[in-house]
Design a protein around this motif. Sequence first.
Motif, mmCIF file in Angstrom:
data_model
loop_
_atom_site.group_PDB
_atom_site.id
_atom_site.type_symbol
_atom_site.label_atom_id
_atom_site.label_comp_id
_atom_site.label_asym_id
_atom_site.label_seq_id
_atom_site.Cartn_x
_atom_site.Cartn_y
_atom_site.Cartn_z
ATOM 1 N N LEU A 18 -92.138 98.859 -14.155
ATOM 2 C CA LEU A 18 -92.653 100.154 -12.997
ATOM 3 C C LEU A 18 -92.146 101.064 -12.965
ATOM 4 N N ARG A 19 -92.901 102.357 -12.214
ATOM 5 C CA ARG A 19 -92.437 103.381 -11.826
ATOM 6 C C ARG A 19 -92.157 103.833 -10.609
ATOM 7 N N GLU A 20 -91.818 103.098 -9.770
ATOM 8 C CA GLU A 20 -91.396 103.389 -8.527
ATOM 9 C C GLU A 20 -90.733 102.509 -8.015
ATOM 10 N N THR A 21 -88.701 102.582 -8.712
ATOM 11 C CA THR A 21 -88.194 102.201 -8.632
ATOM 12 C C THR A 21 -87.528 102.572 -7.828
ATOM 13 N N HIS A 22 -87.737 103.677 -6.360
ATOM 14 C CA HIS A 22 -86.611 104.144 -5.771
ATOM 15 C C HIS A 22 -86.980 102.978 -4.640
ATOM 16 N N TYR A 23 -87.579 101.350 -4.412
ATOM 17 C CA TYR A 23 -87.343 100.247 -3.212
ATOM 18 C C TYR A 23 -86.420 99.279 -3.745
ATOM 19 N N PHE A 24 -86.710 99.411 -4.915
ATOM 20 C CA PHE A 24 -85.419 98.582 -5.977
ATOM 21 C C PHE A 24 -83.731 98.585 -5.963
ATOM 22 N N GLY A 25 -83.501 97.636 -5.979
ATOM 23 C CA GLY A 25 -82.201 97.262 -6.828
ATOM 24 C C GLY A 25 -81.317 96.114 -7.731
ATOM 25 N N LEU A 26 -80.205 95.902 -7.934
ATOM 26 C CA LEU A 26 -79.729 94.926 -8.261
ATOM 27 C C LEU A 26 -78.462 94.382 -7.064
ATOM 28 N N TRP A 27 -78.476 93.442 -7.519
ATOM 29 C CA TRP A 27 -77.164 92.673 -6.665
ATOM 30 C C TRP A 27 -77.067 91.793 -7.040
ATOM 31 N N PHE A 28 -75.611 91.169 -7.199
ATOM 32 C CA PHE A 28 -74.560 89.872 -8.193
ATOM 33 C C PHE A 28 -74.043 89.339 -7.493
ATOM 34 N N GLN A 29 -73.574 88.285 -7.203
ATOM 35 C CA GLN A 29 -72.706 86.876 -6.533
ATOM 36 C C GLN A 29 -71.016 87.492 -6.508
ATOM 37 N N SER A 30 -70.434 87.963 -5.194
ATOM 38 C CA SER A 30 -69.228 88.731 -6.068
ATOM 39 C C SER A 30 -68.482 86.841 -5.799
ATOM 40 N N LYS A 31 -67.405 87.165 -5.656
ATOM 41 C CA LYS A 31 -65.974 86.403 -6.345
ATOM 42 C C LYS A 31 -65.857 85.030 -4.900
ATOM 43 N N SER A 32 -66.204 86.075 -3.953
ATOM 44 C CA SER A 32 -66.165 85.821 -1.960
ATOM 45 C C SER A 32 -67.178 84.835 -1.901
ATOM 46 N N GLN A 33 -68.828 85.136 -3.180
ATOM 47 C CA GLN A 33 -70.026 83.950 -2.854
ATOM 48 C C GLN A 33 -70.705 84.942 -2.118
ATOM 49 N N LEU A 34 -70.188 86.205 -1.829
ATOM 50 C CA LEU A 34 -71.336 87.103 -1.017
ATOM 51 C C LEU A 34 -72.256 87.739 -2.457
ATOM 52 N N GLN A 35 -73.505 88.299 -1.749
ATOM 53 C CA GLN A 35 -73.803 88.905 -2.495
ATOM 54 C C GLN A 35 -74.436 90.643 -2.444
ATOM 55 N N ARG A 36 -73.522 91.210 -3.417
ATOM 56 C CA ARG A 36 -73.582 91.869 -3.195
ATOM 57 C C ARG A 36 -74.329 92.979 -4.104
ATOM 58 N N TRP A 37 -74.527 94.295 -3.791
ATOM 59 C CA TRP A 37 -75.737 95.125 -4.836
ATOM 60 C C TRP A 37 -74.636 95.821 -5.132
ATOM 61 N N VAL A 38 -75.356 95.918 -6.774
ATOM 62 C CA VAL A 38 -74.643 97.322 -7.729
ATOM 63 C C VAL A 38 -74.746 99.239 -6.765
ATOM 64 N N GLU A 39 -73.863 99.580 -6.643
ATOM 65 C CA GLU A 39 -73.405 100.725 -6.606
ATOM 66 C C GLU A 39 -74.052 101.463 -8.814
ATOM 67 N N LEU A 40 -75.767 102.471 -8.082
ATOM 68 C CA LEU A 40 -76.656 102.657 -9.259
ATOM 69 C C LEU A 40 -76.053 102.957 -10.090
ATOM 70 N N GLU A 41 -75.338 104.297 -8.853
ATOM 71 C CA GLU A 41 -73.792 105.520 -10.170
ATOM 72 C C GLU A 41 -73.094 105.426 -10.647
ATOM 73 N N LYS A 42 -72.857 104.145 -11.070
ATOM 74 C CA LYS A 42 -71.209 103.205 -10.990
ATOM 75 C C LYS A 42 -71.410 102.822 -12.776
ATOM 76 N N ALA A 43 -70.405 102.807 -13.345
ATOM 77 C CA ALA A 43 -70.457 101.599 -14.727
ATOM 78 C C ALA A 43 -70.500 100.432 -14.160
ATOM 79 N N LEU A 44 -71.958 100.162 -14.384
ATOM 80 C CA LEU A 44 -72.271 98.629 -13.943
ATOM 81 C C LEU A 44 -70.707 97.422 -14.851
ATOM 82 N N LYS A 45 -70.045 97.661 -15.750
ATOM 83 C CA LYS A 45 -69.028 97.039 -16.292
ATOM 84 C C LYS A 45 -67.753 96.593 -15.449
#
Length: 429
Positions: free
Chosen positions: A56-83
Motif C-alpha cells: 500500500l502506497r496511499e497510506t495518508h488515508y489510513f491509521g492505527l487504533w487500539f482499545q484503551s483501558k476505558s474500552q474506547l477506541q483510541r487512534w495512535v498518534e503516529l509521530e509519537k513513540a508507539l510503546k
Amino acid sequence: MPFRIRLRRHRRYNVLSKNCFVTRIRLLDNNVIECTLSVESTGQECLEAVAQRLELRETHYFGLWFQSKSQLQRWVELEKALKKQLDKFGNEPLLFFGVMFYVPNVSRLEQEVTRYQYYLQVKKEILDGRLQCTVEQGIRLAGLAVQADFGDFTQFQSQDFLREYVLFPVNWPHVEEVLEEWTQKVAEEHKSHCGMQPAEAELLYIKEVERLDGYGQESFAAKDNYTNDLYIGVSFIGVFAKHRNGRSIMLHRWKDIGNIGHNKSAITVEITSKDDTMMFHTEDMEMAKYIARLFTARHKFYKQNKICTEKENQRCPCFPVLSFYTDSIFHEDLYYKSETSLDRCPVDFAFRNGTVPNGSVYSTPSMNSLNHSQTFMQASPMSSSLSIPGSDVMRPDYIPSHRHSKLKRVVRTLRVLLYIKSDEASSHA
C-alpha cells in the motif's frame, strides 16, 4: 577430592527484549500480523511496516487504533513513540488498521489495493451495523460482496455456501424464515453480476455505501446552549449537528470554518462566513478537548486537500439537502502533522420498521495525523519485521485466493481504471 572451581553467576540481559517489543495488528481482512519494533519506534514506522505488507502506497488515508483501558477506541498518534502510548492507554498490545480519512468519491483513490482496503472498511461497517441501510440496500450490497469475494456463481455446484457466509448486519433480526428469504434474494443478486470482475464489484459496493446516511461521519453526544440533546460531528464536508432522532439541524462547510477550540466543557466553532461562533457543551473538559482536537485535525486535513467544494446542482449523498462536488486531491507533495490521538465512542442501535436506524451518530474512523508525504516511505529495518502467525490463517470469505496473484492484480487494475474512466465519461455526457 578433585579441585572444584565455582564460578559466580552473572545476570544475563537479553538486549533484544529490552530494546524491542512485539505488537499484533489486526488488518481489515481480519487477519492478524506481528510487528517487531524498537521501544522508540513511532506509530508511523509501524504503519509503514503494515503498508509494506499490504503493498500500500496511499497510506495518508489510513491509521492505527487500539482499545484503551476505558474500552474506547483510541487512534495512535503516529509521530509519537508507539510503546509509550500502548503502555499508558492501551488495554493490550493489539492494534487495528483502518481508514482514518474518507473521500466522497472512491474514484479519487489511485491504487487498486487502496480501493480494496477501502472496500473492506466499508463492508465491515455495514456488517457491524455502524452504517445502516434498508433491507433492499443490504441485499444489493450482499450480492456485490459475494461477487467480489467469490467470483461468478457458475464456479459452484450450488449457492448453499451463502448460508455460511456473513451476508447481513449483525443487528438485523435473526429469524430463520426471514434470513432464508433474504439469502435467496442475495443468490439472485449474485447471479445478476456474473462476469463482473472483483475490482468492479468492490467499486460498485463502495459507491452504494457512499450514498448512505452517515458515511464518513463521526459524531458525539452534546447539548446546545438551551440544554437540548443533540449530536455534533464531522465528515469530509464539514461540521454538522443533528437531533438525537437523526434529523439534520445544520452543516457548516470546512471553507466557512475558522478556529476550533474548547473552553472548559464547551466546544467553540468559529464560522467565518457569518462572523459568528457556535458553542456546544459536553460532559466534561476532557471530552471537549478531545472533540475540539478531532475537529481541528479534520479541518486541517480536508482544507489542505480541497476534497469537497461547493457547486450548484449536485448533491452530497450524506446531506441530501446540500450540494457539493469533489475536487482534485493529493496532487501536491503535502506533509501532515498530528493534532491528537482520538477516541471513538460507538453508539448502540435498535432495529425498527424493517430497516436499521439512522447511522450518523456512530463514530467512524477518521482523524489523527499524517506526519509523512503522499509518496511511499520505506519502513525502518526494525519496523519491517512482519510475520503471519500460523494460528491466524486468513478466512476465505475475507481474502479469496485470487488476491495473491500480482499478475491478476495488474489486470484487475487496468480493468477497474477503464471502468472508472467510462463511469466518469458517462457522468459528463
